[in-house]
Scaffold this motif. Sequence first.
Motif, PDB file in Angstrom:
ATOM      1  N   PRO A 130       0.833  -1.202   0.000  1.00 54.26           N
ATOM      2  CA  PRO A 130       0.000   0.000   0.000  1.00 54.26           C
ATOM      3  C   PRO A 130       0.874   1.261   0.000  1.00 54.26           C
ATOM      4  O   PRO A 130       2.028   1.238   0.421  1.00 54.26           O
ATOM      5  N   SER A 131       0.305   2.358  -0.471  1.00 54.94           N
ATOM      6  CA  SER A 131       1.077   3.595  -0.620  1.00 54.94           C
ATOM      7  C   SER A 131       1.629   4.117   0.708  1.00 54.94           C
ATOM      8  O   SER A 131       2.695   4.715   0.746  1.00 54.94           O
ATOM      9  N   TRP A 132       0.948   3.869   1.811  1.00 58.63           N
ATOM     10  CA  TRP A 132       1.422   4.368   3.101  1.00 58.63           C
ATOM     11  C   TRP A 132       2.676   3.632   3.571  1.00 58.63           C
ATOM     12  O   TRP A 132       3.421   4.138   4.401  1.00 58.63           O
ATOM     13  N   CYS A 150       7.657   2.055  16.292  1.00 56.71           N
ATOM     14  CA  CYS A 150       6.226   2.173  15.995  1.00 56.71           C
ATOM     15  C   CYS A 150       5.603   3.400  16.656  1.00 56.71           C
ATOM     16  O   CYS A 150       4.731   4.049  16.076  1.00 56.71           O
ATOM     17  N   HIS A 151       6.042   3.695  17.857  1.00 60.28           N
ATOM     18  CA  HIS A 151       5.451   4.802  18.616  1.00 60.28           C
ATOM     19  C   HIS A 151       5.528   6.118  17.844  1.00 60.28           C
ATOM     20  O   HIS A 151       4.582   6.899  17.849  1.00 60.28           O
ATOM     21  N   GLY A 152       6.631   6.364  17.176  1.00 56.73           N
ATOM     22  CA  GLY A 152       6.784   7.606  16.436  1.00 56.73           C
ATOM     23  C   GLY A 152       6.416   7.521  14.966  1.00 56.73           C
ATOM     24  O   GLY A 152       6.666   8.457  14.219  1.00 56.73           O
ATOM     25  N   CYS A 153       5.824   6.427  14.551  1.00 60.74           N
ATOM     26  CA  CYS A 153       5.532   6.222  13.131  1.00 60.74           C
ATOM     27  C   CYS A 153       4.315   7.037  12.677  1.00 60.74           C
ATOM     28  O   CYS A 153       3.265   6.996  13.306  1.00 60.74           O
ATOM     29  N   PRO A 154       4.441   7.741  11.547  1.00 65.70           N
ATOM     30  CA  PRO A 154       3.323   8.547  11.052  1.00 65.70           C
ATOM     31  C   PRO A 154       2.168   7.731  10.471  1.00 65.70           C
ATOM     32  O   PRO A 154       1.080   8.264  10.278  1.00 65.70           O
ATOM     33  N   VAL A 155       2.390   6.453  10.196  1.00 65.29           N
ATOM     34  CA  VAL A 155       1.329   5.627   9.599  1.00 65.29           C
ATOM     35  C   VAL A 155       0.946   4.454  10.505  1.00 65.29           C
ATOM     36  O   VAL A 155       0.459   3.429  10.042  1.00 65.29           O
ATOM     37  N   ARG A 156       1.149   4.620  11.805  1.00 65.37           N
ATOM     38  CA  ARG A 156       0.873   3.541  12.764  1.00 65.37           C
ATOM     39  C   ARG A 156      -0.576   3.044  12.675  1.00 65.37           C
ATOM     40  O   ARG A 156      -0.829   1.848  12.690  1.00 65.37           O
ATOM     41  N   ASP A 157      -1.530   3.951  12.596  1.00 55.17           N
ATOM     42  CA  ASP A 157      -2.937   3.545  12.534  1.00 55.17           C
ATOM     43  C   ASP A 157      -3.243   2.755  11.264  1.00 55.17           C
ATOM     44  O   ASP A 157      -3.952   1.754  11.303  1.00 55.17           O
ATOM     45  N   ARG A 172       3.228  -4.941  14.741  1.00 57.08           N
ATOM     46  CA  ARG A 172       2.595  -4.176  13.661  1.00 57.08           C
ATOM     47  C   ARG A 172       1.647  -3.186  14.298  1.00 57.08           C
ATOM     48  O   ARG A 172       0.862  -3.551  15.167  1.00 57.08           O
ATOM     49  N   GLY A 173       1.739  -1.949  13.899  1.00 56.32           N
ATOM     50  CA  GLY A 173       0.902  -0.919  14.508  1.00 56.32           C
ATOM     51  C   GLY A 173       1.208  -0.727  15.984  1.00 56.32           C
ATOM     52  O   GLY A 173       0.376  -0.263  16.738  1.00 56.32           O
TER      53      GLY A 173
END
Length: 89
Positions: free
Chosen positions: A12-14, A44-51, A73-74
Motif C-alpha cells: 500500500p502507498s502508506w 512504531c510509537h513515532g511512526c506517522p502511519v501507525r494507525d 505491527r501498529g
Amino acid sequence: MREWLIVPDPRPSWHRLAACAGDERFWETPLRGSQKLARLRAVCHGCPVRDACLTAALAEEAGRPAWTLSTVRGGLLPAERHKPPSTRR
C-alpha cells in the motif's frame, strides 16, 4: 533485445512512509527479548502511519490464530492485536 517488465509495488502507498520501511528487524522471527521488543515498539510509537499499519494488520490477519503470526505491527504484538479494541494498549 531485452524487454523489461515493470511490476508495480504491491504494498500500500502508506508503507513507504512507515518508520520501519527497510528495517529487516521487523520481519525477523522469532520475536524474542524484551530489549528487542522495546526497540520495535519505540519505532512504531513515532511512526506517522501507525494507525494504517494496525488497520492493515487486523484486516490481513482476520481469522488467523495469534500464535501463527509474528512481529510488531501498529505498535502491537500479535496477541495484543487480537484482543478486543477496548482492551488494547
